[in-house]
Design an enzyme around this catalytic site. Structure first.
Site, PDB file in Angstrom:
ATOM      1  N   LYS A  44      55.638  25.729  43.776  1.00 33.50           N
ATOM      2  CA  LYS A  44      56.063  25.460  42.390  1.00 33.50           C
ATOM      3  C   LYS A  44      54.886  25.037  41.509  1.00 33.50           C
ATOM      4  CE  LYS A  44      60.807  24.313  43.643  1.00 33.50           C
ATOM      5  NZ  LYS A  44      60.672  24.863  45.009  1.00 33.50           N
TER       6      LYS A  44
ATOM      7  N   VAL B 272      61.249  24.613  52.581  1.00 37.61           N
ATOM      8  CA  VAL B 272      61.366  24.336  54.006  1.00 37.61           C
ATOM      9  C   VAL B 272      62.845  24.242  54.356  1.00 37.61           C
ATOM     10  CG1 VAL B 272      60.836  22.711  55.850  1.00 37.61           C
ATOM     11  CG2 VAL B 272      59.156  23.161  54.059  1.00 37.61           C
TER      12      VAL B 272
END
Length: 678
Positions: free
Chosen positions: A447, A488
């Site tokens: 990000k 994740v």
């Protein structure tokens, strides 16, 4: 096809007759001991039969299995005497009472005493009635055989209840099993299942997509067809009254697409399916092949096992003091688990969340490896606390995983995000330089690339801070590197646990956009690559992990619903709620201006982008501290835009920036007017 039908029919017939014979045997053997237990007269009849058998066998053994005619009358008379005397003694001593299925040592002693007493009375009466013509050796043989036969009768009932009946019941309850994959993993699975006593599975056959294996028989188990034939095979066996209760996918090295195809074939048959662990987990020694489990969303990704350069990692960790910040979080806790495997001198686990830190400390305390784990409560925004911890434990390596990471929450808490993710990081970086820490690893995020939200913006600034710190050979001995990766699976606040909770509650499962895609990797894989990258940096690099192909969130949601045993859009609805502020449809791994360089590891790349001179960074940080202290959101954001001009703010922050520009222009105009007046 005809041969497949004949082989399937023969195999189904064998399974059907085997099941039928087991049921008949179970009925007969179950009915007999129940009748003996519930009817005392039958037990007395059984004892009488034992008395006749033991005396007759004693006579036959005495006369070498041929009883002379002169002795036959003695035998008939002795049998009558034995029945009267022994039955009387057994009756009064209660040998026909009690449940034979619970016989034990005390019962054996009572049976022995009853046989001795009965035999003594039998000998006395026989000596009076028959006289000395009765063979004396028969007395000895008779008492031994009678004792053994009465004990055997009781212990056979106990043996049936404790051994035979459970095995028959387990066999009847065993699940009919198809194994999807007739390779090495499938064959090893059969070996292990056969080695397990009282296994809950009854192996019916293989499914395999290799045409060369069709109609073959491996380890006595037939290959019944391909995966797409699963529905036909299940129906064929069901018509023959042989149930297929489960399909186990034994494809540990399959890709995500292959696992998805196998799952679709299994679902078409209407039979629940499970899987065995991946080769990566098997080689790591975490699980055994026989640990069959439900298919997890990780299996659909088909991630290849990570090949680590273990010696390089061990050299950098073994015997050193290592610190993990954010040790209670998803990445931080997995870092702690994997770091202890390399035997550091001391593992300092730092976090401000007391409960999560306590959990990982308790988990590591149960580890068989003798590593000193030091849980430390601390906040990375507290400079003095951080420095005292680093000095106290002589920390040589820092893995910085402490950060605020939830995108929607950080959109509404800009000052706290900057204070923690930027100023807290800078505190730790300064302490690392001042205390000659050898290596400093920042856990970053995809990000940070062309950020569209506050969380990504702070992570990009953090990368610039780390890359601008003085490196080895420039007045510092610390190697600063950043490691950038995507989402994740299963981490705190990630989409997977949210979907699981929504599915468990009956739905709906909410997604923000049908075309949203994200990169995913498992927590152990991410941490393994972080450890590998930490040994490769020379300073100021940004390492990017190979994330594979992006996954469409809508497909992920549908697969998770199917894995839970439901049908998407039928039993569990999927609702599109719209993009949240700061969210992208597609995440990026690198910016267009980044230069990509390969490394010695095929899953790790180096991105070389722009950096800031350290002096410029120091002045910028000082100004940032002042603005944060003033709690001026728009001024802080405008200040961060000076070094991250590629940031694309949401509508809320775009308006705030425009207002800040108007305010700054008005302030400049007022200052100019004052100068003219003077």
């Amino acid at each position: 096809m005809f041969q497949l039908f004949i082989e399937g029919d023969r195999h189904a017939g064998a399974l059907r007759w085997g099941a039928m014979s087991s049921k008949v045997l179970a009925f007969i053997t179950r009915a007999l001991p129940d009748f003996i237990r519930d009817h005392r007269s039958f037990k007395q009849l059984w004892i009488a039969a034992v008395i006749v058998f033991s005396l007759t066998a004693g006579y036959m053994l005495r006369f070498d299995l041929v009883i002379p005619s002169a002795e036959a009358n003695h035998l008939k008379l002795a049998i009558g005497i034995a029945l009267i005397t022994k039955m009387t003694v057994f009756y009064f001593l209660g040998s026909d009472r009690g449940w034979w299925r619970f016989v034990g040592i005390d019962d054996v002693l009572r049976i022995f005493a009853a046989n001795i007493a009965a035999s003594m009375l039998f000998m006395l009466v026989t000596a009076i009635v028959v006289g000395r013509n009765f063979p004396r050796s028969v007395y000895v043989i008779d008492v031994l055989l009678c004792f053994l036969a009465t004990c055997a009768a009781r212990f056979s009932v106990r043996l049936y209840h404790e051994k035979v009946l459970p095995e028959l019941s387990a066999r009847n309850r065993a699940k009919g099993l198809l194994i999807y994959g007739a390779g090495a993993a499938g064959l090893n699975l059969i070996r292990e299942l056969r080695s397990i006593p009282n296994t809950k599975y009854r192996i019916i056959g293989f499914l395999d997509d290799d045409a060369r294996k069709e109609h073959a028989t491996l380890m006595g188990v037939p290959v019944l067809g391909r995966g797409r034939d699963a529905a036909k095979i299940v129906d064929r066996y069901r018509n023959r009254r042989v149930s297929v209760d489960e399909i186990i996918i034994a494809l540990p090295s399959a890709s995500g697409r292959q696992v998805s195809e196998a799952l679709a074939n299994c679902r078409a048959s209407g039979v629940p399916c499970k899987t065995i662990p991946s080769f990566g987990e098997l080689l790591a020694g975490k699980v055994r092949l026989s640990q069959i489990r439900e298919i997890a969303v990780e299996n659909l990704l088909g991630r290849e096992p990570v090949n680590l350069q273990l010696e390089r990692i061990r050299e950098s960790i073994m015997g050193h003091s290592v610190m993990v910040t954010g040790a209670g979080g998803s990445i931080g806790s997995e870092l702690c688990r994997q770091l202890v495997l390399f035997q550091p001198k001391c593992l300092v686990a730092l976090d401000q969340a007391e409960s999560e830190l306590f959990k990982i400390d308790m988990e590591l305390a149960e580890s068989p490896r003798s590593v000193t784990v030091c849980p430390v409560i601390g906040d990375i925004r507290n400079y003095d606390r951080l420095e005292s911890v680093v000095r106290q434990f002589g920390v040589t390596s820092i893995y910085h995983a402490a950060a605020y990471k939830h995108v929607p929450m950080m959109e509404n808490n800009l000052i706290e995000a900057v204070n923690n993710n930027v100023l807290g990081l800078y505190n730790l970086a300064q302490i690392a330089v001042r205390n000659s820490v050898t290596s400093f690893v920042l856990i970053s995020s995809d990000k940070a690339v062309n950020p569209t939200n506050i969380m990504g913006l702070t992570k990009r600034v953090a990368e610039l801070v780390v890359s601008s710190m003085p490196t080895s050979g420039r007045g510092s001995t610390t190697r600063f590197v950043s490691v950038r990766f995507g989402n994740v699976l299963g981490s705190n606040g990630s989409v997977v646990p949210i979907f699981k909770a929504q599915i468990a509650s009956g739905g709906p499962v909410t997604i923000t956009h049908p075309e949203m895609r994200r990169y995913f990797m498992t927590t152990p894989e991410a941490v393994q690559l972080v450890l590998q990258a930490s040994t490769m940096g020379k300073g100021s690099e940004i390492f990017v992990l190979d994330m594979g192909e992006p996954v469409r969130i809508l497909d992920l949601a549908r697969n998770m619903i199917r894995l839970s045993g439901h049908e998407p859009d039928v039993e569990i609805p999927i609702r599109v709620v719209g993009l949240r502020p700061g969210e992208k449809l597609y995440e990026e791994i690198s910016a267009a201006s980044d230069q990509v360089r390969p490394t010695c590891h095929d899953k790790i790349m180096i991105f070389c982008g722009r950096t800031l001179p350290h002096q410029v960074l120091e002045k910028w940080i000082a100004d940032l501290r002042r603005l944060v202290a003033q709690r001026d959101d728009s001024a802080v954001l405008a200040h961060m835009l000076e070094i991250v001009p590629e940031y694309q703010p949401s509508n809320k922050w775009r308006i705030a920036l425009e207002m800040n520009q108007v305010k700054a222009a008005a302030a400049n105009q007022a200052c100019f007017s004052n100068q003219i007046a003077v």
